[in-house]
Design a protein around this motif. Structure first.
Motif, mmCIF file in Angstrom:
data_model
loop_
_atom_site.group_PDB
_atom_site.id
_atom_site.type_symbol
_atom_site.label_atom_id
_atom_site.label_comp_id
_atom_site.label_asym_id
_atom_site.label_seq_id
_atom_site.Cartn_x
_atom_site.Cartn_y
_atom_site.Cartn_z
ATOM 1 N N GLY A 1 43.001 45.947 40.702
ATOM 2 C CA GLY A 1 44.299 45.624 41.255
ATOM 3 C C GLY A 1 44.521 44.131 41.339
ATOM 4 O O GLY A 1 43.722 43.328 40.829
ATOM 5 N N GLU A 2 45.607 43.740 41.975
ATOM 6 C CA GLU A 2 45.986 42.342 42.081
ATOM 7 C C GLU A 2 46.254 41.981 43.542
ATOM 8 O O GLU A 2 46.726 42.811 44.317
ATOM 9 C CB GLU A 2 47.217 42.023 41.244
ATOM 10 N N LEU A 3 45.966 40.738 43.870
ATOM 11 C CA LEU A 3 46.216 40.225 45.210
ATOM 12 C C LEU A 3 47.517 39.441 45.201
ATOM 13 O O LEU A 3 47.680 38.490 44.438
ATOM 14 C CB LEU A 3 45.067 39.330 45.654
ATOM 15 N N SER A 4 48.465 39.866 46.034
ATOM 16 C CA SER A 4 49.742 39.148 46.147
ATOM 17 C C SER A 4 49.612 38.034 47.147
ATOM 18 O O SER A 4 49.268 38.264 48.311
ATOM 19 C CB SER A 4 50.849 40.114 46.586
ATOM 20 N N LEU A 5 49.839 36.800 46.708
ATOM 21 C CA LEU A 5 49.716 35.637 47.592
ATOM 22 C C LEU A 5 51.081 35.179 48.084
ATOM 23 O O LEU A 5 52.092 35.450 47.489
ATOM 24 C CB LEU A 5 49.006 34.494 46.849
ATOM 25 N N PRO B 1 40.512 34.460 46.584
ATOM 26 C CA PRO B 1 40.422 35.840 46.085
ATOM 27 C C PRO B 1 39.158 36.124 45.289
ATOM 28 O O PRO B 1 38.785 35.365 44.391
ATOM 29 C CB PRO B 1 41.670 35.964 45.205
ATOM 30 N N HIS B 2 38.510 37.232 45.638
ATOM 31 C CA HIS B 2 37.288 37.655 44.963
ATOM 32 C C HIS B 2 37.134 39.165 45.132
ATOM 33 O O HIS B 2 37.712 39.762 46.036
ATOM 34 C CB HIS B 2 36.065 36.922 45.533
ATOM 35 N N PRO B 3 36.331 39.817 44.254
ATOM 36 C CA PRO B 3 36.190 41.271 44.303
ATOM 37 C C PRO B 3 34.936 41.714 45.059
ATOM 38 O O PRO B 3 34.030 40.926 45.325
ATOM 39 C CB PRO B 3 36.055 41.631 42.823
ATOM 40 N N HIS B 4 34.906 43.004 45.376
ATOM 41 C CA HIS B 4 33.708 43.679 45.879
ATOM 42 C C HIS B 4 33.700 45.105 45.369
ATOM 43 O O HIS B 4 34.757 45.716 45.152
ATOM 44 C CB HIS B 4 33.671 43.735 47.412
ATOM 45 N N ARG C 1 33.079 44.849 33.967
ATOM 46 C CA ARG C 1 34.116 45.173 32.986
ATOM 47 C C ARG C 1 35.406 45.621 33.670
ATOM 48 O O ARG C 1 36.508 45.200 33.292
ATOM 49 C CB ARG C 1 33.621 46.262 32.032
ATOM 50 N N ASP C 2 35.269 46.473 34.688
ATOM 51 C CA ASP C 2 36.460 46.959 35.389
ATOM 52 C C ASP C 2 37.222 45.813 36.038
ATOM 53 O O ASP C 2 38.464 45.780 36.002
ATOM 54 C CB ASP C 2 36.060 47.988 36.443
ATOM 55 N N TYR C 3 36.491 44.891 36.631
ATOM 56 C CA TYR C 3 37.146 43.733 37.254
ATOM 57 C C TYR C 3 37.838 42.869 36.200
ATOM 58 O O TYR C 3 39.000 42.476 36.373
ATOM 59 C CB TYR C 3 36.120 42.913 38.037
ATOM 60 N N GLN C 4 37.154 42.592 35.112
ATOM 61 C CA GLN C 4 37.730 41.757 34.055
ATOM 62 C C GLN C 4 38.962 42.399 33.419
ATOM 63 O O GLN C 4 39.867 41.702 32.965
ATOM 64 C CB GLN C 4 36.682 41.456 32.992
#
Length: 282
Positions: A278-282, A54-57, A270-273
């Protein structure tokens, strides 16, 4: 085929130790509206087994194409898809996406695929994220009878005088991507004149220009956006075709974020931190 610039893919590593070959330009923006092409090509699972946890963009579009093997895609929007050979997947990340791409357990014959980054215009960088893939679509190929087969992945193409629609529409900056296969000495006529930017990335074999010069796998050729004839050498070739219209906006790049100012990059961090992606459901 009139060549403006010639670039070479470089070895790199990303995700959890995934070995890739990369063509990227985040500074001069020669490939505008494209930013990067990553190629994974290996029959050794140790080169890619770690995948991309999981990682952001934010601020880009990712366009993924699999030729062999596959990945499982998951994102915070609830999309869970097996992306297999012949499939494409598009994420317009906009204001933010969290996703993962992990090798499929049943894909044991190696992996060959690409992830392509397109820039987004400043006006669209903070719109809601969008997702689409071709896993349930028919996947037509277009043969020209001269040893060429076009697989239109995204956008619209002019191939041998005919308009051809790709699997995915709506890419940023009228972006278009296709996979062209040429048999030994095969020829194909592709009209790039509708784009402001044109390029080809050679992923296998040998491509020749009109003077008989040869170009090989791992080379990215920026072309004049004109009506072009592509010619394979004796061993045939496979190339990705790129077309689009340059955005011509200054960018700031930091890891998975591509924005227009340093302040916007700091806001993305900042928004990511703060969990705003949102959250990734695994």
């Amino acid at each position: 085929m009139q060549i403006k610039h010639r670039l070479f893919a470089r070895p790199a590593m990303d995700g959890d130790g995934v070995n890739i070959r990369r063509v990227a330009d985040f500074e001069r923006l020669q490939l505008d509206p494209f930013l990067m092409v990553d190629e994974i090509k290996s029959d050794d699972s140790s080169d890619y087994i770690g995948g991309f946890p999981p990682h952001p963009h934010r601020g880009i579009e990712t366009f993924t194409y699999i030729r062999k093997g596959g990945f499982e895609h998951r994102d915070h929007m609830g999309n869970v898809r097996a992306i297999r050979a012949g499939d494409v997947q598009w994420m317009s990340t906009g204001s933010g996406v969290i996703h993962s791409e992990m090798p499929l357990a049943d894909a044991k014959e190696g992996l060959h695929g690409f992830q392509i980054w397109l820039n987004m215009p400043a006006k669209d960088k903070m719109r809601p994220a969008r997702y689409q893939d071709s896993s349930t679509m028919a996947k037509p190929r277009h043969d020209n009878g001269r040893g060429a087969s076009l697989y239109p992945l995204g956008g619209q193409w002019q191939f041998e005088g005919d308009k051809v629609d790709g699997l995915i529409q709506g890419l940023a900056a009228d972006g278009a991507v296709a996979d062209l296969s040429l048999a030994s000495r095969g020829r194909a006529k592709v009209d790039f004149s509708g784009f402001g930017f044109a390029g080809v990335y050679i992923h296998s074999g040998e491509l020749k220009d009109s003077q008989g010069r040869s170009y090989f796998a791992g080379e990215y050729l920026q072309l004049e956006p004109a009506d072009s004839e592509l010619l394979a050498g004796d061993q045939g070739t496979g190339v990705l075709l790129f077309g689009g219209n340059p955005i011509r906006e200054a960018i700031v790049h930091m890891g998975p974020f591509v924005m227009n100012t340093q302040a916007e990059i700091q806001q993305a961090i900042r928004d990511y931190q703060q969990g705003k992606f949102g959250e990734l459901s695994l």
